[in-house]
Design an enzyme around this catalytic site. Structure first.
Site, PDB file in Angstrom:
ATOM      1  N   ASP A 101       0.837  -1.194   0.000  1.00 14.54           N
ATOM      2  CA  ASP A 101       0.000   0.000   0.000  1.00 14.54           C
ATOM      3  C   ASP A 101       0.881   1.258   0.000  1.00 14.54           C
ATOM      4  O   ASP A 101       1.659   1.458  -0.924  1.00 14.54           O
ATOM      5  CB  ASP A 101      -0.949  -0.067   1.208  1.00 14.54           C
ATOM      6  N   TYR A 208      -1.752  11.235   2.532  1.00 12.12           N
ATOM      7  CA  TYR A 208      -2.627  11.343   1.364  1.00 12.12           C
ATOM      8  C   TYR A 208      -2.634  12.759   0.790  1.00 12.12           C
ATOM      9  O   TYR A 208      -2.799  12.938  -0.424  1.00 12.12           O
ATOM     10  CB  TYR A 208      -4.051  10.915   1.735  1.00 12.12           C
ATOM     11  N   HIS A 268      -7.300  -6.532   0.555  1.00  6.51           N
ATOM     12  CA  HIS A 268      -6.201  -5.577   0.475  1.00  6.51           C
ATOM     13  C   HIS A 268      -5.033  -5.930   1.387  1.00  6.51           C
ATOM     14  O   HIS A 268      -3.876  -5.719   1.025  1.00  6.51           O
ATOM     15  CB  HIS A 268      -6.736  -4.187   0.830  1.00  6.51           C
TER      16      HIS A 268
END
Length: 300
Positions: A101, A208, A268
């Site tokens: 990730d 982010y 995930h």
């Protein structure tokens, strides 16, 4: 198993921040970089297995876990610099790097910026930042990428999540897993405590919020392929990666040599949900990693 036996915790001020990492084993160094919404703890099912053959280093990334959570420096070039500073501190000239990730985004930038410091790269359940940015639209947001936009909003996520960290995190763990009960309440509690620390939610949001800068960095050298061998692993049942993209094709456009595998009945959090397959793939891919010249005599 809450925390694997045989690990030791460390901290040092490196690249301007206090970094925390765990280490185990001996041999050629393998660095494990976690993603969101996790910490080094994500690798608890890999560390004992890899430590039988390698020196395993699993840091908390900038903004996460017990590592500092500064107000800046979340672009992936700076975060790759955090890894370089840790390597220099530990005396590792070259490493094998495994990223999941967000950790895979750091690893991708590392592989391009520091080509002589990496022997091989594993990217787990990740689509490169530039590729996501170019594909992002309303349909992709509705599919599940909404959190990219939400976490990038200044200040609001921190205000809404404060005091509700368990609800916020548990949503992702359940929604992103093939088996929604894959993590035990005790394991979730470890993550909740980490994200309840002062600045922890802001740190993940800042990760982010660096998306624009990360995309710009990636576009600068989009035509420069990664030199080292790459292994791509992904959950076959995760809507946002394996079901939304041709993952192997994406990574074949990123590097000269790529091998990939979709992991069945997996979402995930591949390394947590299917450690049997992940560990076998890692051991096979890392089997040729024999770094005889990188040690400078300093132990982790």
């Amino acid at each position: 198993m809450i925390e694997p036996t045989g690990i030791t915790h460390h901290t040092a001020r490196l690249n301007g921040i206090r970094q925390h990492w765990v280490s185990a084993g001996s041999g050629p160094p393998v660095y494990l970089l976690h993603g969101f919404p996790e910490t080094w703890f994500a690798w608890r099912k890999q560390i004992p297995v890899l430590a039988e053959r390698f020196t395993v280093i699993a840091p908390d990334l900038r903004g996460y876990g017990a590592t500092d959570k500064p107000a800046s420096g979340y672009d992936k070039r700076t975060m790759a610099g955090d890894v370089i500073a840790l390597m220099d501190h530990l005396g590792h000239d070259k490493i094998a790097l495994v990223g999941h990730d967000r950790g895979a985004r750091v690893g991708t930038r590392f592989a391009k910026d520091h080509r002589d410091r990496i022997d091989r790269l594993v990217v787990m359940d990740n689509i490169p930042t530039r590729v996501v940015a170019e594909a992002y639209d309303i349909a992709l947001a509705r599919l599940g990428y909404w959190f990219f936009t939400f976490l990038a909003v200044p200040d609001l996520p921190e205000a809404l999540i404060a005091g509700r960290e368990e609800t916020w995190l548990t949503h992702f763990y359940r929604d992103w897993s093939y088996d929604p009960e894959m993590l035990t309440p005790e394991e979730i509690a470890v993550y909740v405590r980490a994200y309840q620390q002062p600045g922890a939610v802001r740190g993940s949001c800042m990760d982010y919020r660096a998306g624009g800068e990360d995309t710009a960095q990636d576009r600068e050298d989009a035509d420069e392929l990664i030199d080292c061998p790459v292994l791509a692993l992904w959950g076959a049942d995760f809507d946002l990666v394996g079901k939304a993209f041709d993952v192997l094709k994406v990574w074949q456009q990123m590097a000269h040599t790529v091998r990939g595998r979709a992991i069945p009945q997996c979402g995930h959090l591949c390394q947590e949900e299917r450690p049997d397959i992940v560990n076998a793939e890692l051991l096979e891919f890392l089997s040729g990693w024999n770094n005889q010249h990188n040690q400078k005599g300093k132990r982790p």
